[in-house]
Scaffold this motif. Structure first.
Motif, PDB file in Angstrom:
ATOM      1  N   LYS A 184       0.830  -1.217   0.000  1.00 36.77           N
ATOM      2  CA  LYS A 184       0.000   0.000   0.000  1.00 36.77           C
ATOM      3  C   LYS A 184       0.858   1.258   0.000  1.00 36.77           C
ATOM      4  CE  LYS A 184      -3.848  -2.084   2.492  1.00 36.77           C
ATOM      5  NZ  LYS A 184      -4.595  -2.070   3.757  1.00 36.77           N
ATOM      6  N   ILE A 185       1.913   1.245   0.780  1.00 35.83           N
ATOM      7  CA  ILE A 185       2.810   2.400   0.828  1.00 35.83           C
ATOM      8  C   ILE A 185       3.459   2.633  -0.530  1.00 35.83           C
ATOM      9  CG2 ILE A 185       4.997   3.243   1.800  1.00 35.83           C
ATOM     10  CD1 ILE A 185       4.137   1.761   4.441  1.00 35.83           C
ATOM     11  N   GLU A 186       3.971   1.569  -1.117  1.00 39.01           N
ATOM     12  CA  GLU A 186       4.663   1.690  -2.403  1.00 39.01           C
ATOM     13  C   GLU A 186       3.716   2.094  -3.531  1.00 39.01           C
ATOM     14  OE1 GLU A 186       7.912   1.774  -2.983  1.00 39.01           O
ATOM     15  OE2 GLU A 186       8.167   1.505  -0.822  1.00 39.01           O
ATOM     16  N   VAL A 187       2.521   1.545  -3.537  1.00 38.10           N
ATOM     17  CA  VAL A 187       1.599   1.890  -4.623  1.00 38.10           C
ATOM     18  C   VAL A 187       1.149   3.350  -4.505  1.00 38.10           C
ATOM     19  CG1 VAL A 187      -0.645   1.181  -3.652  1.00 38.10           C
ATOM     20  CG2 VAL A 187      -0.237   0.963  -6.097  1.00 38.10           C
ATOM     21  N   GLU A 188       1.002   3.842  -3.293  1.00 34.63           N
ATOM     22  CA  GLU A 188       0.637   5.257  -3.131  1.00 34.63           C
ATOM     23  C   GLU A 188       1.773   6.169  -3.593  1.00 34.63           C
ATOM     24  OE1 GLU A 188      -2.255   6.608  -2.658  1.00 34.63           O
ATOM     25  OE2 GLU A 188      -3.174   4.642  -2.396  1.00 34.63           O
ATOM     26  N   LYS A 189       3.012   5.787  -3.321  1.00 33.14           N
ATOM     27  CA  LYS A 189       4.163   6.555  -3.823  1.00 33.14           C
ATOM     28  C   LYS A 189       4.159   6.573  -5.351  1.00 33.14           C
ATOM     29  CE  LYS A 189       7.441   5.378  -0.128  1.00 33.14           C
ATOM     30  NZ  LYS A 189       8.702   4.629   0.125  1.00 33.14           N
ATOM     31  N   SER A 190       3.949   5.417  -5.925  1.00 30.24           N
ATOM     32  CA  SER A 190       3.933   5.307  -7.391  1.00 30.24           C
ATOM     33  C   SER A 190       2.786   6.103  -7.993  1.00 30.24           C
ATOM     34  CB  SER A 190       3.823   3.842  -7.815  1.00 30.24           C
ATOM     35  OG  SER A 190       4.942   3.122  -7.390  1.00 30.24           O
ATOM     36  N   LEU A 191       1.623   6.037  -7.352  1.00 26.63           N
ATOM     37  CA  LEU A 191       0.459   6.759  -7.849  1.00 26.63           C
ATOM     38  C   LEU A 191       0.708   8.267  -7.819  1.00 26.63           C
ATOM     39  CD1 LEU A 191      -2.436   6.698  -8.903  1.00 26.63           C
ATOM     40  CD2 LEU A 191      -3.219   6.521  -6.530  1.00 26.63           C
ATOM     41  N   GLN A 192       1.295   8.747  -6.753  1.00 21.78           N
ATOM     42  CA  GLN A 192       1.589  10.186  -6.651  1.00 21.78           C
ATOM     43  C   GLN A 192       2.570  10.619  -7.732  1.00 21.78           C
ATOM     44  OE1 GLN A 192      -0.002  12.371  -4.618  1.00 21.78           O
ATOM     45  NE2 GLN A 192       1.034  13.864  -5.882  1.00 21.78           N
ATOM     46  N   LYS A 193       3.610   9.814  -7.965  1.00 24.39           N
ATOM     47  CA  LYS A 193       4.581  10.136  -9.018  1.00 24.39           C
ATOM     48  C   LYS A 193       3.913  10.135 -10.386  1.00 24.39           C
ATOM     49  CE  LYS A 193       8.648   8.422  -6.625  1.00 24.39           C
ATOM     50  NZ  LYS A 193       9.692   7.384  -6.568  1.00 24.39           N
ATOM     51  N   ALA A 194       3.079   9.142 -10.637  1.00 25.75           N
ATOM     52  CA  ALA A 194       2.402   9.043 -11.930  1.00 25.75           C
ATOM     53  C   ALA A 194       1.472  10.237 -12.152  1.00 25.75           C
ATOM     54  CB  ALA A 194       1.622   7.736 -12.019  1.00 25.75           C
ATOM     55  N   ARG A 195       0.763  10.620 -11.102  1.00 17.95           N
ATOM     56  CA  ARG A 195      -0.115  11.791 -11.214  1.00 17.95           C
ATOM     57  C   ARG A 195       0.698  13.056 -11.486  1.00 17.95           C
ATOM     58  NH1 ARG A 195      -4.021  10.172  -6.243  1.00 17.95           N
ATOM     59  NH2 ARG A 195      -5.606   9.076  -7.471  1.00 17.95           N
ATOM     60  N   ASN A 196       1.802  13.218 -10.767  1.00 19.35           N
ATOM     61  CA  ASN A 196       2.642  14.400 -10.962  1.00 19.35           C
ATOM     62  C   ASN A 196       3.185  14.482 -12.381  1.00 19.35           C
ATOM     63  OD1 ASN A 196       2.220  15.200  -8.314  1.00 19.35           O
ATOM     64  ND2 ASN A 196       4.163  14.367  -7.565  1.00 19.35           N
ATOM     65  N   LEU A 197       3.478  13.321 -12.954  1.00 17.08           N
ATOM     66  CA  LEU A 197       4.015  13.268 -14.319  1.00 17.08           C
ATOM     67  C   LEU A 197       2.918  13.168 -15.386  1.00 17.08           C
ATOM     68  CD1 LEU A 197       6.988  10.837 -13.601  1.00 17.08           C
ATOM     69  CD2 LEU A 197       7.133  13.300 -14.073  1.00 17.08           C
ATOM     70  N   HIS A 198       1.668  13.047 -14.948  1.00 14.94           N
ATOM     71  CA  HIS A 198       0.509  12.937 -15.849  1.00 14.94           C
ATOM     72  C   HIS A 198       0.628  11.736 -16.787  1.00 14.94           C
ATOM     73  CE1 HIS A 198      -0.679  16.869 -14.409  1.00 14.94           C
ATOM     74  NE2 HIS A 198       0.552  17.303 -14.671  1.00 14.94           N
ATOM     75  N   ILE A 199       1.086  10.612 -16.260  1.00 15.68           N
ATOM     76  CA  ILE A 199       1.239   9.393 -17.063  1.00 15.68           C
ATOM     77  C   ILE A 199       0.049   8.492 -16.767  1.00 15.68           C
ATOM     78  CG2 ILE A 199       2.697   7.425 -17.637  1.00 15.68           C
ATOM     79  CD1 ILE A 199       5.102   9.106 -16.670  1.00 15.68           C
ATOM     80  N   GLN A 200      -0.924   8.537 -17.657  1.00 19.85           N
ATOM     81  CA  GLN A 200      -2.184   7.835 -17.445  1.00 19.85           C
ATOM     82  C   GLN A 200      -2.015   6.327 -17.309  1.00 19.85           C
ATOM     83  OE1 GLN A 200      -5.282   9.415 -16.896  1.00 19.85           O
ATOM     84  NE2 GLN A 200      -3.746  11.010 -16.624  1.00 19.85           N
ATOM     85  N   GLY A 201      -1.158   5.734 -18.103  1.00 18.11           N
ATOM     86  CA  GLY A 201      -0.946   4.292 -18.024  1.00 18.11           C
ATOM     87  C   GLY A 201      -0.429   3.869 -16.663  1.00 18.11           C
ATOM     88  N   TRP A 202       0.485   4.627 -16.110  1.00 19.23           N
ATOM     89  CA  TRP A 202       1.019   4.305 -14.781  1.00 19.23           C
ATOM     90  C   TRP A 202      -0.047   4.488 -13.710  1.00 19.23           C
ATOM     91  CZ3 TRP A 202       6.573   6.794 -14.408  1.00 19.23           C
ATOM     92  CH2 TRP A 202       7.408   6.185 -15.340  1.00 19.23           C
ATOM     93  N   ILE A 203      -0.870   5.513 -13.871  1.00 18.90           N
ATOM     94  CA  ILE A 203      -1.967   5.713 -12.919  1.00 18.90           C
ATOM     95  C   ILE A 203      -2.878   4.488 -12.936  1.00 18.90           C
ATOM     96  CG2 ILE A 203      -4.037   7.082 -12.417  1.00 18.90           C
ATOM     97  CD1 ILE A 203      -2.439   9.541 -13.523  1.00 18.90           C
ATOM     98  N   ALA A 204      -3.221   4.035 -14.123  1.00 17.99           N
ATOM     99  CA  ALA A 204      -4.074   2.851 -14.247  1.00 17.99           C
ATOM    100  C   ALA A 204      -3.403   1.625 -13.638  1.00 17.99           C
ATOM    101  CB  ALA A 204      -4.418   2.603 -15.711  1.00 17.99           C
ATOM    102  N   HIS A 205      -2.098   1.480 -13.866  1.00 20.18           N
ATOM    103  CA  HIS A 205      -1.371   0.346 -13.288  1.00 20.18           C
ATOM    104  C   HIS A 205      -1.467   0.370 -11.765  1.00 20.18           C
ATOM    105  CE1 HIS A 205       0.067  -0.465 -17.221  1.00 20.18           C
ATOM    106  NE2 HIS A 205       1.280   0.041 -17.140  1.00 20.18           N
ATOM    107  N   CYS A 206      -1.337   1.548 -11.183  1.00 14.08           N
ATOM    108  CA  CYS A 206      -1.414   1.664  -9.717  1.00 14.08           C
ATOM    109  C   CYS A 206      -2.787   1.232  -9.214  1.00 14.08           C
ATOM    110  CB  CYS A 206      -1.105   3.091  -9.288  1.00 14.08           C
ATOM    111  SG  CYS A 206       0.640   3.534  -9.505  1.00 14.08           S
TER     112      CYS A 206
END
Length: 132
Positions: A15-37
């Motif tokens: 949960k901690i790691e996925v939230e970190k990844s989700l925040q990074k993906a949102r900041n970079l506006h990478i939709q595919g990564w957001i979906a992966h999270c």
């Protein structure tokens, strides 16, 4: 890293790691990564038997994958949805799994082909997602 924690059932770390990844993906506006999270979040919710939350995350990721036409994500989201059906004592939809198998073969997604074939045979075990 998040999915490795999911596979090893270290869900708090996942949960901690996925939230970190989700925040990074949102900041970079990478939709595919957001979906992966959200797909990883769905797997976590499924393991915690929070099935409604799992559906919510699956729906969120599926909408993004459809919008960006990301076939890997579409296949995996639908596959996990069928696994959820199995876990909630609903029948799997063989027609959907057969279509996912056809698409997986078309794109040479061998990992997904194996998972779909296992699910169709009733011998499914959760495998890691192949992106994290």
């Amino acid at each position: 890293l998040a999915d490795l924690y999911v596979i090893t059932r270290q869900l708090d770390l996942a949960k901690i790691e996925v939230e970190k990844s989700l925040q990074k993906a949102r900041n970079l506006h990478i939709q595919g990564w957001i979906a992966h999270c959200y797909l990883v979040k769905a797997r976590i919710a499924m393991l915690e038997q929070q099935f409604e939350l799992c559906k919510k995350h699956l729906n969120h990721s599926y909408k993004i994958y459809k919008k960006i036409n990301q076939m890997w994500g579409i296949i995996n989201t639908q596959l996990i949805h069928e696994i959820l059906r199995l876990k909630t004592k609903q029948p799997i939809r063989v027609d959907i799994l057969q279509e996912l198998l056809r698409c997986s073969k078309q794109f040479n997604y061998q990992h997904e082909q194996l998972q779909i074939q296992q699910l169709l045979s009733g011998k499914y075990t959760m495998k890691p997602l192949m992106f994290l």
